[in-house]
Write an enzyme that holds these catalytic residues in place. Sequence first.
Site, PDB file in Angstrom:
ATOM      1  N   GLN A 182      -5.397  -1.748   9.379  1.00 12.50           N
ATOM      2  CA  GLN A 182      -4.838  -3.006   8.569  1.00 12.50           C
ATOM      3  C   GLN A 182      -5.794  -4.231   9.946  1.00 12.50           C
ATOM      4  OE1 GLN A 182      -3.855  -3.362   5.659  1.00 12.50           O
ATOM      5  NE2 GLN A 182      -3.804  -5.889   5.361  1.00 12.50           N
TER       6      GLN A 182
ATOM      7  N   ASP B  30     -11.773   3.000   3.713  1.00 12.01           N
ATOM      8  CA  ASP B  30     -12.359   1.354   3.798  1.00 12.01           C
ATOM      9  C   ASP B  30     -12.979   2.044   3.656  1.00 12.01           C
ATOM     10  OD1 ASP B  30     -10.100  -0.488   3.743  1.00 12.01           O
ATOM     11  OD2 ASP B  30     -10.170  -0.447   6.048  1.00 12.01           O
TER      12      ASP B  30
ATOM     13  N   LYS C 233       1.124  -1.002  -0.056  1.00 14.82           N
ATOM     14  CA  LYS C 233      -0.373  -0.026  -0.293  1.00 14.82           C
ATOM     15  C   LYS C 233       0.743   1.310  -0.085  1.00 14.82           C
ATOM     16  CE  LYS C 233      -3.994  -2.486   2.169  1.00 14.82           C
ATOM     17  NZ  LYS C 233      -4.671  -2.694   3.437  1.00 14.82           N
TER      18      LYS C 233
HETATM   19  N1  GUN Z   1      -7.085  -6.383   5.521  1.00  9.96           N
HETATM   20  C1  GUN Z   1      -7.355  -7.579   4.565  1.00  9.96           C
HETATM   21  N2  GUN Z   1      -7.472  -6.771   3.836  1.00  9.96           N
HETATM   22  C2  GUN Z   1      -8.022  -5.124   4.724  1.00  9.96           C
HETATM   23  C3  GUN Z   1      -8.405  -3.908   3.884  1.00  9.96           C
HETATM   24  O1  GUN Z   1      -9.380  -3.918   2.698  1.00  9.96           O
HETATM   25  N3  GUN Z   1      -8.707  -2.984   5.059  1.00  9.96           N
HETATM   26  C4  GUN Z   1      -8.390  -3.415   6.340  1.00  9.96           C
HETATM   27  N4  GUN Z   1      -8.421  -2.359   7.562  1.00  9.96           N
HETATM   28  N5  GUN Z   1      -7.508  -4.275   6.204  1.00  9.96           N
HETATM   29  C5  GUN Z   1      -7.702  -5.472   5.916  1.00  9.96           C
END
Ligand code: GUN
Length: 300
Positions: A99, A122, A55
């Site tokens: 996350q 998100d 990311k």
């Molecule tokens: N863990 C795995 N995929 C995601 C996501 O799209 N957002 C978040 N916050 N955690 C994740």
Amino acid sequence: MAKAAIIDGKQFAARLRMAIAAQVVQLKAEHGLTPGLAVVLVGEDPASQIYVRNKGLQVREAGMNSFEQRLPVTTTQAELLAHIADLNQDPAVNGILVQLPLPKQIDPEAVIAAIAVSKDVDGFHPLNAGLLAVGAAAMVPCTPLGCLMMLKEFAGPLAGQRAVVLGRSNIVGKPMAALLLREHCTVTLAHSRTRDLAEECRQADILIAAVGKAQMVKGDWIKPGATVIDVGINRIPTPDGKGRLVGDVDFDAAVEVAGAITPVPGGVGPMTIACLLLNTLTATCRQHGIPAPDVRPAAE
Ligand code: GUN
């Protein structure tokens, strides 16, 4: 019948990132703004560390600022909430992503609800879920947003098509159904208690599989010519012990029946991070009262 067209999510996501980067340049030039995304990782889950690193790289490649916070696995909920409160107040931070999964002493719902609605890239905050449900300007969860962009490109006009969404999670299934309804599809939200899943799926012009069960959707569940979007990422054992990633759809059988299909890996996955960048750009614009651009993938 001819085999399905295979939707190249990797290439599609690269084109979307190019279009986003161009908008970031314009936002800087016209408004002096650089979007900033804060990603908070609590603990040392190996898969999460890889996601967070990817990311950060892609955020910087798009010309945005990346702020990464790594907190120890022993972090208390109160400590994490205090970090989020700081990020909510920080004008350089336009998007906040905590996350998941979180260590067990922390309630993910409390954390999600503490993120400023306008910075919730998100789209997991209950207020954003509600805004999406009523068709208002919400932050939309990245995975269903990526699926929708691919459908707009590869499934023809969406209005009136029968869409079946398999899986009712808050992260994929429910927002996916809301988005397809907004596009005037006739939407069925099917799940583990649905009486005859195979028969429901056979009605679908558009089939979205998001159940997390390896190769559950068989070739004879698919209507000939349907567009199939496979959200699943499952590791199955192989004789060499390394395992192999497969989706929720039996790809080899489905590709003989469908009109278009996303592979795993290389389908939906790359679109999810690209849509996180898009949401960060959208959030930045909205926070400053600037109309958010309608970003489409750059031409090939
Ligand atoms: N863990 C795995 N995929 C995601 C996501 O799209 N957002 C978040 N916050 N955690 C994740």
